[in-house]
Design a protein around this motif. Structure first.
Motif, mmCIF file in Angstrom:
data_model
loop_
_atom_site.group_PDB
_atom_site.id
_atom_site.type_symbol
_atom_site.label_atom_id
_atom_site.label_comp_id
_atom_site.label_asym_id
_atom_site.label_seq_id
_atom_site.Cartn_x
_atom_site.Cartn_y
_atom_site.Cartn_z
ATOM 1 N N GLU A 1 0.823 -1.203 0.000
ATOM 2 C CA GLU A 1 0.000 0.000 0.000
ATOM 3 C C GLU A 1 0.862 1.259 0.000
ATOM 4 O OE1 GLU A 1 -3.617 2.282 0.096
ATOM 5 O OE2 GLU A 1 -2.890 0.404 -0.755
ATOM 6 N N GLY A 2 1.969 1.249 0.756
ATOM 7 C CA GLY A 2 2.877 2.398 0.749
ATOM 8 C C GLY A 2 3.445 2.652 -0.636
ATOM 9 N N LEU A 3 3.862 1.586 -1.312
ATOM 10 C CA LEU A 3 4.382 1.713 -2.681
ATOM 11 C C LEU A 3 3.283 2.217 -3.625
ATOM 12 C CD1 LEU A 3 6.572 -1.521 -2.871
ATOM 13 C CD2 LEU A 3 7.416 0.837 -3.011
ATOM 14 N N ARG A 4 2.072 1.694 -3.471
ATOM 15 C CA ARG A 4 0.971 2.124 -4.343
ATOM 16 C C ARG A 4 0.699 3.619 -4.200
ATOM 17 N NH1 ARG A 4 -4.078 3.694 -4.547
ATOM 18 N NH2 ARG A 4 -4.301 3.750 -2.274
ATOM 19 N N LEU A 5 0.733 4.114 -2.968
ATOM 20 C CA LEU A 5 0.495 5.539 -2.744
ATOM 21 C C LEU A 5 1.534 6.397 -3.457
ATOM 22 C CD1 LEU A 5 -0.502 5.506 1.044
ATOM 23 C CD2 LEU A 5 -2.020 5.916 -0.905
ATOM 24 N N LEU A 6 2.736 5.875 -3.601
ATOM 25 C CA LEU A 6 3.804 6.602 -4.292
ATOM 26 C C LEU A 6 3.745 6.415 -5.806
ATOM 27 C CD1 LEU A 6 6.783 5.810 -1.885
ATOM 28 C CD2 LEU A 6 5.485 7.956 -2.041
ATOM 29 N N GLY A 7 2.883 5.500 -6.254
ATOM 30 C CA GLY A 7 2.777 5.259 -7.696
ATOM 31 C C GLY A 7 3.629 4.113 -8.178
ATOM 32 N N LEU A 8 4.086 3.238 -7.255
ATOM 33 C CA LEU A 8 4.932 2.097 -7.626
ATOM 34 C C LEU A 8 4.145 0.796 -7.497
ATOM 35 C CD1 LEU A 8 7.095 4.326 -6.722
ATOM 36 C CD2 LEU A 8 8.609 2.390 -6.308
ATOM 37 N N ALA A 9 4.491 -0.158 -8.340
ATOM 38 C CA ALA A 9 3.930 -1.505 -8.236
ATOM 39 C C ALA A 9 4.731 -2.285 -7.195
ATOM 40 C CB ALA A 9 3.997 -2.207 -9.582
ATOM 41 N N ALA A 10 4.134 -3.385 -6.721
ATOM 42 C CA ALA A 10 4.806 -4.235 -5.723
ATOM 43 C C ALA A 10 4.821 -5.676 -6.249
ATOM 44 C CB ALA A 10 4.086 -4.154 -4.385
ATOM 45 N N PRO A 11 5.836 -6.040 -7.053
ATOM 46 C CA PRO A 11 5.905 -7.405 -7.582
ATOM 47 C C PRO A 11 6.001 -8.429 -6.446
ATOM 48 C CG PRO A 11 7.534 -5.976 -8.641
ATOM 49 C CD PRO A 11 6.984 -5.222 -7.484
ATOM 50 N N GLU A 12 5.369 -9.581 -6.641
ATOM 51 C CA GLU A 12 5.433 -10.646 -5.628
ATOM 52 C C GLU A 12 6.648 -11.532 -5.822
ATOM 53 O OE1 GLU A 12 1.777 -12.758 -5.185
ATOM 54 O OE2 GLU A 12 0.619 -10.924 -4.803
ATOM 55 N N GLU A 13 7.265 -11.446 -6.999
ATOM 56 C CA GLU A 13 8.516 -12.172 -7.259
ATOM 57 C C GLU A 13 9.455 -11.257 -8.023
ATOM 58 O OE1 GLU A 13 8.352 -16.526 -8.331
ATOM 59 O OE2 GLU A 13 6.271 -15.987 -8.803
ATOM 60 N N MET A 14 10.758 -11.368 -7.733
ATOM 61 C CA MET A 14 11.752 -10.548 -8.445
ATOM 62 C C MET A 14 12.988 -11.392 -8.714
ATOM 63 S SD MET A 14 11.494 -6.776 -6.661
ATOM 64 C CE MET A 14 13.071 -6.218 -7.310
#
Length: 571
Positions: free
Chosen positions: A558-571
């Motif tokens: 949610e913090g990343l989303r508020l900044l406009g970033l995606a949050a991949p579940e795998e990298m």
């Protein structure tokens, strides 16, 4: 209710019992501090302000007050000098914080303070017929993050891309195209060729100053509806928008309105008429101005001596239109710091016109994106193109993925999310008023305080949930002792702070509050990961620790989303 609010209510009640009723819970809450050393407590309450009311020394007040405070969520209370140090019942607080996050998920930290009222936000606003440079990144990502944060607080943001599609520069560009332009070249590479023409115009104008006058004449023709000028202007605008949309899609930024400066052409006469009717217009050297001497400001220029309108006229028309259209709670302008005086003048003119809602308009300034310590300049051709930076960032991430995790599913999508995220986060982790020096190395470093570091931490936490066979739940069920480490408590304390961080970021229009927070949470979680065996043999201990991991996943995402970033579940 958060445990800090619960503590504030306990202190306020204790103060009332001591005969002090001028410190309600809300006031006490604002006085609470976090001790620099955890050994001094989880919360501290300073007693200096009470000395006058109680006619006692602060240390004596702290001693009396400490004796009257007890009960959940507190474990113990101590008076140390002029402070009351409060130690929380960590197991109860952990259950409350984790349980709240598991139940609310992405809604954790949300509020309805805004009551659904609209907040138009003027952001991005690049000039058409010019490339989308790194200089435009700041307004775009700061404005988009503020819109997300305002929405989190219960407002309805209206994202407005107030395109720079009007002004003398278009007269100059028309002159340049008529003198040196090639239609086929413009069709093939519109932005690049139009930039070349714009740069050439200024180079030639240094040798032939009459070109500047020709530029002004052609802009006046454009304002008067000349067919050739209108045709070229519309062509330049359409080609520019196509190029801009590619970049916005890459950054996952969208708009509710793309009404640019030209949209207000037929709305400016009304502004001039209103100013005349209110007796606010005066003549100065043939131009019409609003005098702002009483505010120690230069006059606001409304109409030039040749009859051409200016930014101020247009922004006054836009302000009236936005208030009438949206009945806004607040109106925000995410525009560079160099425009500070312009907005101060704008708001004062609206105030003099008798519009009390001008007090709800806010300029959200930000520092410059510098190159080699100097401001980027389109007219001199010294720009770094955002599209090229994003493409390079994505390519760099793709190389890392091929080296570290070649079997990763959706490699291209993850590379885009992480590459674009690196560029956005590099901006938003900094306080917006700071200048940022463009640096390939710093922007595309994937270690330390970066977007990829936070995204990787989120992916690592997701991996732990998969390995541990975690089943999503909405109620915390923690076994005693499972989260009694200092590393776990540090994470829980940060998780609890998320709603307050959102509130500060909203009140101060400051996305960097969230940028710094997600870095802190990622670092704290990684210490927990390094020092605590999360996937323990005991099933109930493992389950408890995985609930904490799940809470971290929810808040980081949610913090990343508020900044406009995606949050991949795998990298």
């Amino acid at each position: 209710m958060s445990y800090k609010h619960q503590v504030a209510e306990k202190i306020a009640a204790a103060l009332t019992s001591l005969g002090v009723d001028t410190f309600p819970a809300e006031t006490v809450y604002g006085m609470l501090e976090t001790p620099p050393n955890p050994a001094m407590g989880d919360i501290a309450f300073p007693c200096f302000q009470l000395a006058k009311a109680l006619r006692k020394a602060p240390p004596m007040i702290a001693t009396e007050l400490a004796e009257k405070i007890a009960g959940a969520p507190l474990r113990s209370v101590q008076a140390v000098g002029p402070y009351v140090n409060l130690f929380l019942d960590q197991e109860k607080v952990a259950a409350q914080v984790i349980g709240t996050i598991l139940e609310q998920g992405s809604a954790y930290g949300s509020s309805q303070v805004g009551q659904g009222r609209k907040v138009p936000i003027d952001l991005s606003s690049p000039n058409i017929a010019k490339p989308f440079s790194m200089g435009h990144l700041r307004s775009t990502v700061i404005g988009n993050a503020i819109a997300n944060i305002m929405e989190k607080r219960g407002y309805q943001p209206v994202r407005i891309n107030h395109l720079g599609d009007w002004g003398t520069q278009f007269g100059k560009l028309i002159v340049a195209y008529r003198l040196w332009g090639d239609e086929e070249k413009v069709k093939a590479e519109p932005i690049k060729e139009l930039l070349n023409l714009y740069v050439r115009f200024h180079e030639e104008a240094e040798k032939d100053p009459s070109l500047e006058e020709q530029g002004r004449e052609w802009f006046k023709k454009l304002e008067d509806g000349d067919a050739e000028a209108q045709h070229l202007w519309k062509w330049f605008r359409d080609e520019s928008l196509k190029e801009f949309m590619k970049i916005y899609e890459l950054m996952n930024v969208s708009f509710d309105s793309t009404h640019g400066e030209a949209f207000y052409n037929d709305k400016m006469d009304r502004v001039v008429t209103l100013l005349e009717e209110k007796g606010l217009l005066t003549e100065s050297d043939g131009a019409l101005v609003v005098n702002l001497d009483e505010y120690n400001m230069p006059p606001c220029l409304i109409k030039k001596s040749d009859g051409a309108t200016l930014y101020a006229t247009r922004d006054l028309a836009a302000a009236l239109y936005r208030h009438e259209t949206y009945d806004f709670a607040k109106a925000l302008y995410v525009v560079g710091n160099e425009q500070r005086l312009h907005f101060q003048q704008l708001y004062k003119v609206l105030e003099k016109m008798g519009y009390p809602w001008s007090a709800d308009m806010h300029h959200i300034p930000f520092g410059m994106m510098l190159k080699d310590g100097k401001k980027m300049s389109t007219r001199k051709g010294k720009v770094v193109l955002l599209e090229e930076v994003l493409a390079q960032a994505i390519a760099d991430v793709q190389k890392v993925i091929e080296e570290k995790n070649p079997t990763l599913a959706n490699k291209e999508e993850v590379a885009r999310q992480v590459g674009v995220g690196a560029v956005i986060f590099h901006d938003l982790k900094n306080y917006r008023l700071n200048d940022i020096n463009f640096s390939w190395e710093e922007m595309l470093t994937f270690e330390g305080e970066t977007g990829p570091y936070v995204q990787y931490t989120h992916a690592r936490a997701c991996s732990l949930l998969r390995k541990g066979g975690y089943q999503p739940q909405t109620v915390a069920s923690l076994v005693p002792g499972a989260l009694d480490s200092k590393e776990a408590w540090a994470v829980i304390t940060l998780l609890n702070a998320f709603p307050e961080v959102i509130e500060r970021a909203s009140d101060n229009f400051d996305p960097s509050q969230i940028g710094k927070y997600v870095i802190d949470l990622a670092q704290s979680f990684n210490k927990f990961y390094a020092n605590v065996r999360i996937l323990a043999e005991e099933e109930d201990v493992k389950a408890s620790r995985l609930q904490l991991v799940a809470a971290v996943v929810a808040v980081l995402k949610e913090g990343l989303r508020l900044l406009g970033l995606a949050a991949p579940e795998e990298m």
